[in-house]
Design an enzyme around this catalytic site. Structure first.
Site, PDB file in Angstrom:
ATOM      1  N   CYS A 113       0.818  -1.228   0.000  1.00 65.41           N
ATOM      2  CA  CYS A 113       0.000   0.000   0.000  1.00 65.41           C
ATOM      3  C   CYS A 113       0.843   1.265   0.000  1.00 65.41           C
ATOM      4  CB  CYS A 113      -0.937   0.014   1.197  1.00 65.41           C
ATOM      5  SG  CYS A 113      -2.096  -1.349   1.185  1.00 65.41           S
ATOM      6  N   HIS A 244      -2.867   7.598   2.540  1.00 64.42           N
ATOM      7  CA  HIS A 244      -3.355   6.294   2.075  1.00 64.42           C
ATOM      8  C   HIS A 244      -4.716   6.048   2.726  1.00 64.42           C
ATOM      9  CE1 HIS A 244      -3.831   2.192   1.124  1.00 64.42           C
ATOM     10  NE2 HIS A 244      -3.542   1.733   2.338  1.00 64.42           N
ATOM     11  N   ASN A 274     -10.039   0.413   0.450  1.00 68.59           N
ATOM     12  CA  ASN A 274      -8.577   0.450   0.399  1.00 68.59           C
ATOM     13  C   ASN A 274      -8.131  -0.103  -0.963  1.00 68.59           C
ATOM     14  OD1 ASN A 274      -5.835   0.000   0.673  1.00 68.59           O
ATOM     15  ND2 ASN A 274      -5.979  -0.902   2.714  1.00 68.59           N
TER      16      ASN A 274
HETATM   17  O1  UT7 Z   1      -3.487  -0.724   3.774  1.00 66.91           O
HETATM   18  C1  UT7 Z   1      -2.552  -1.285   4.624  1.00 66.91           C
HETATM   19  C2  UT7 Z   1      -2.788  -0.880   6.001  1.00 66.91           C
HETATM   20  N1  UT7 Z   1      -3.981  -1.478   6.540  1.00 66.91           N
HETATM   21  C3  UT7 Z   1      -4.544  -0.913   7.586  1.00 66.91           C
HETATM   22  O2  UT7 Z   1      -4.095   0.118   7.999  1.00 66.91           O
HETATM   23  C4  UT7 Z   1      -5.685  -1.619   8.281  1.00 66.91           C
HETATM   24  C5  UT7 Z   1      -5.520  -1.485   9.770  1.00 66.91           C
HETATM   25  N2  UT7 Z   1      -6.516  -2.189  10.555  1.00 66.91           N
HETATM   26  C6  UT7 Z   1      -7.820  -1.804  10.576  1.00 66.91           C
HETATM   27  O3  UT7 Z   1      -8.208  -0.918   9.859  1.00 66.91           O
HETATM   28  C7  UT7 Z   1      -8.745  -2.475  11.555  1.00 66.91           C
HETATM   29  O4  UT7 Z   1      -7.990  -3.246  12.461  1.00 66.91           O
HETATM   30  C8  UT7 Z   1      -9.820  -3.388  10.882  1.00 66.91           C
HETATM   31  C9  UT7 Z   1     -10.829  -2.507  10.175  1.00 66.91           C
HETATM   32  C10 UT7 Z   1      -9.164  -4.329   9.909  1.00 66.91           C
HETATM   33  C11 UT7 Z   1     -10.570  -4.196  11.946  1.00 66.91           C
HETATM   34  O5  UT7 Z   1     -11.178  -3.337  12.887  1.00 66.91           O
HETATM   35  P1  UT7 Z   1     -10.969  -3.579  14.456  1.00 66.91           P
HETATM   36  O6  UT7 Z   1     -11.749  -2.532  15.124  1.00 66.91           O
HETATM   37  O7  UT7 Z   1      -9.487  -3.626  14.705  1.00 66.91           O
HETATM   38  O8  UT7 Z   1     -11.668  -4.984  14.674  1.00 66.91           O
HETATM   39  P2  UT7 Z   1     -11.064  -6.388  15.198  1.00 66.91           P
HETATM   40  O9  UT7 Z   1     -10.211  -6.997  14.153  1.00 66.91           O
HETATM   41  O10 UT7 Z   1     -10.476  -6.159  16.556  1.00 66.91           O
HETATM   42  O11 UT7 Z   1     -12.379  -7.233  15.344  1.00 66.91           O
HETATM   43  C12 UT7 Z   1     -13.403  -6.882  16.299  1.00 66.91           C
HETATM   44  C13 UT7 Z   1     -14.550  -7.850  16.139  1.00 66.91           C
HETATM   45  C14 UT7 Z   1     -14.114  -9.319  16.133  1.00 66.91           C
HETATM   46  O12 UT7 Z   1     -15.098 -10.071  16.806  1.00 66.91           O
HETATM   47  P3  UT7 Z   1     -14.892 -10.533  18.327  1.00 66.91           P
HETATM   48  O13 UT7 Z   1     -13.640 -11.380  18.290  1.00 66.91           O
HETATM   49  O14 UT7 Z   1     -14.723  -9.291  19.107  1.00 66.91           O
HETATM   50  O15 UT7 Z   1     -16.139 -11.286  18.611  1.00 66.91           O
HETATM   51  C15 UT7 Z   1     -14.145  -9.702  14.669  1.00 66.91           C
HETATM   52  O16 UT7 Z   1     -14.377 -11.066  14.469  1.00 66.91           O
HETATM   53  O17 UT7 Z   1     -15.213  -7.632  14.872  1.00 66.91           O
HETATM   54  C16 UT7 Z   1     -15.310  -8.888  14.171  1.00 66.91           C
HETATM   55  N3  UT7 Z   1     -15.252  -8.621  12.744  1.00 66.91           N
HETATM   56  C17 UT7 Z   1     -16.350  -8.315  12.006  1.00 66.91           C
HETATM   57  N4  UT7 Z   1     -17.644  -8.208  12.328  1.00 66.91           N
HETATM   58  C18 UT7 Z   1     -18.497  -7.876  11.353  1.00 66.91           C
HETATM   59  C19 UT7 Z   1     -14.167  -8.595  11.940  1.00 66.91           C
HETATM   60  N5  UT7 Z   1     -14.537  -8.279  10.675  1.00 66.91           N
HETATM   61  C20 UT7 Z   1     -15.878  -8.108  10.707  1.00 66.91           C
HETATM   62  C21 UT7 Z   1     -16.836  -7.759   9.718  1.00 66.91           C
HETATM   63  N6  UT7 Z   1     -18.126  -7.655  10.082  1.00 66.91           N
HETATM   64  N7  UT7 Z   1     -16.493  -7.527   8.423  1.00 66.91           N
END
Ligand code: UT7
Length: 317
Positions: A113, A244, A274
């Site tokens: 990215c 980005h 993204n």
């Molecule tokens: O381009 C390169 C750089 N990339 C980035 O900068 C991305 C950086 N990371 C992020 O933007 C975020 O970490 C994400 C958007 C990918 C994820 O958001 P988060 O707030 O960090 O969520 P998480 O991964 O901690 O997941 C929280 C909960 C989990 O459930 P439990 O374990 O709390 O029950 C996931 O299973 O959300 C769940 N979850 C979803 N729920 C509904 C994960 N994906 C989804 C989804 N829909 N699509």
């Protein structure tokens, strides 16, 4: 002083739009979750037979038209991409051929990215060293081809598209006297390869979202400080942030660090998702063609990608 300026911009987004509502019928997710956690509402998805080079050519053609130039006026092409059509030859030589561009250096760069920031800085060096006078720099990606459509943690995040700029030498005289790239800062740390990667066994993106999120917020705040320190500019001297587009929460954190109002930040993540190396040139083209970013304004590009790779380019447009 010899500088490298942006002569023109272009972009391309595939016709098909995939909304969060559409994704609700593909994986267990909700529009509300995606919007709250990422700011994404929809993304464009390339047709099956639409390759990265097809998107790159359309964006490049628009950048040429915008600059009033033709392929013969350009010396070479750098394409930032992690989703080239094939291992080789490069997307860059396909663009070179399609647009009858000169026989200078043409190659792809892969910094995930952060690829467009790496490519801008590389093109700037080639131009300053006299190896080329004008280069086409493109970010083009078909990340939909790397997605496991049953993995809700990743398939809701990414989209496809391409953005292009034409970089040219300017001699520091006349109307373009103070335009051009002011500084560039590039970094990578291979210890963190496993945080965001495509294992060769599956061919699908895997990401430790929360760890990448933390890395992004810290590295973007660090790169902003490094850029300002090296140029002697203050945050208040920056007119526009073109970050980005991975997550609105990361973008807002960087803007807070710069004490910039969100009115000075170009945001497309809501409509593009993204698009990896394509996200900055897509956002930049949109802000230039809508008349928001104007000639003479100071613009900061910054990005973080798998590797981890991160960097910035500061420029007076
Ligand atoms: O381009 C390169 C750089 N990339 C980035 O900068 C991305 C950086 N990371 C992020 O933007 C975020 O970490 C994400 C958007 C990918 C994820 O958001 P988060 O707030 O960090 O969520 P998480 O991964 O901690 O997941 C929280 C909960 C989990 O459930 P439990 O374990 O709390 O029950 C996931 O299973 O959300 C769940 N979850 C979803 N729920 C509904 C994960 N994906 C989804 C989804 N829909 N699509």
């Amino acid at each position: 002083m010899k500088r490298t300026r942006i002569a023109g911009t272009g972009s391309y987004l595939p016709q098909k739009i995939l909304t969060n509502k559409d994704l609700e019928s593909i994986v267990e997710t909700t529009d509300e979750w995606i919007v709250q956690r990422t700011g994404i509402r929809e993304r464009h998805i390339a047709a099956e037979d639409e390759q990265t080079s097809d998107m790159a050519v359309v964006a490049a053609r628009q950048a040429l038209a915008h600059s009033g130039l033709s392929g013969a006026d350009i010396d070479g092409v750098i394409v930032a991409t992690a989703t080239a059509d094939r291992p080789f030859p490069s997307v860059a030589v396909a663009v070179q051929d399609a647009l009858a561009i000169g026989k200078g250096p043409s190659f792809d760069m892969q910094a995930a990215c952060c690829g467009f920031v790496y490519a801008l800085s590389t093109a700037d060096s080639l131009i300053k060293n006299g190896i080329a006078r004008r280069l086409l720099v493109i970010g083009a990606e078909k990340f939909s081809s790397l997605l496991d459509w049953s993995d809700r943690r990743t398939c809701v995040l990414f989209g496809d598209g391409a953005g292009a700029v034409i970089l040219e030498a300017c001699d520091g005289q006349g109307t373009s006297a103070d335009q051009g790239i002011l500084s560039a800062h590039l970094h990578a740390d291979g210890q963190y390869q496993g945080l965001l990667h495509v294992p060769s066994e599956t061919g699908f993106i895997e990401m430790d979202g929360p760890e990448v999120f933390k890395f992004a917020v810290n590295s973007m705040s660090g790169i902003v400080a490094e850029t300002l320190e090296s140029t002697g500019l203050e945050a208040a001297d920056i007119d526009w942030l073109v970050p980005h587009q991975a997550n609105i929460r990361i973008i807002e954190a960087t803007a807070r660090k710069l004490k910039m109002s969100m009115d000075q930040v170009v945001v497309t993540v809501d409509r593009h998702g993204n698009t990896s190396a394509a996200s900055i040139p897509l956002a930049f083209h949109e802000a230039v063609s809508s008349g928001n970013i104007k000639r003479g304004q100071v613009v900061l590009f910054e990005a973080l990608g798998g590797g981890m790779t991160w960097g910035s380019v500061l420029m007076r447009f």
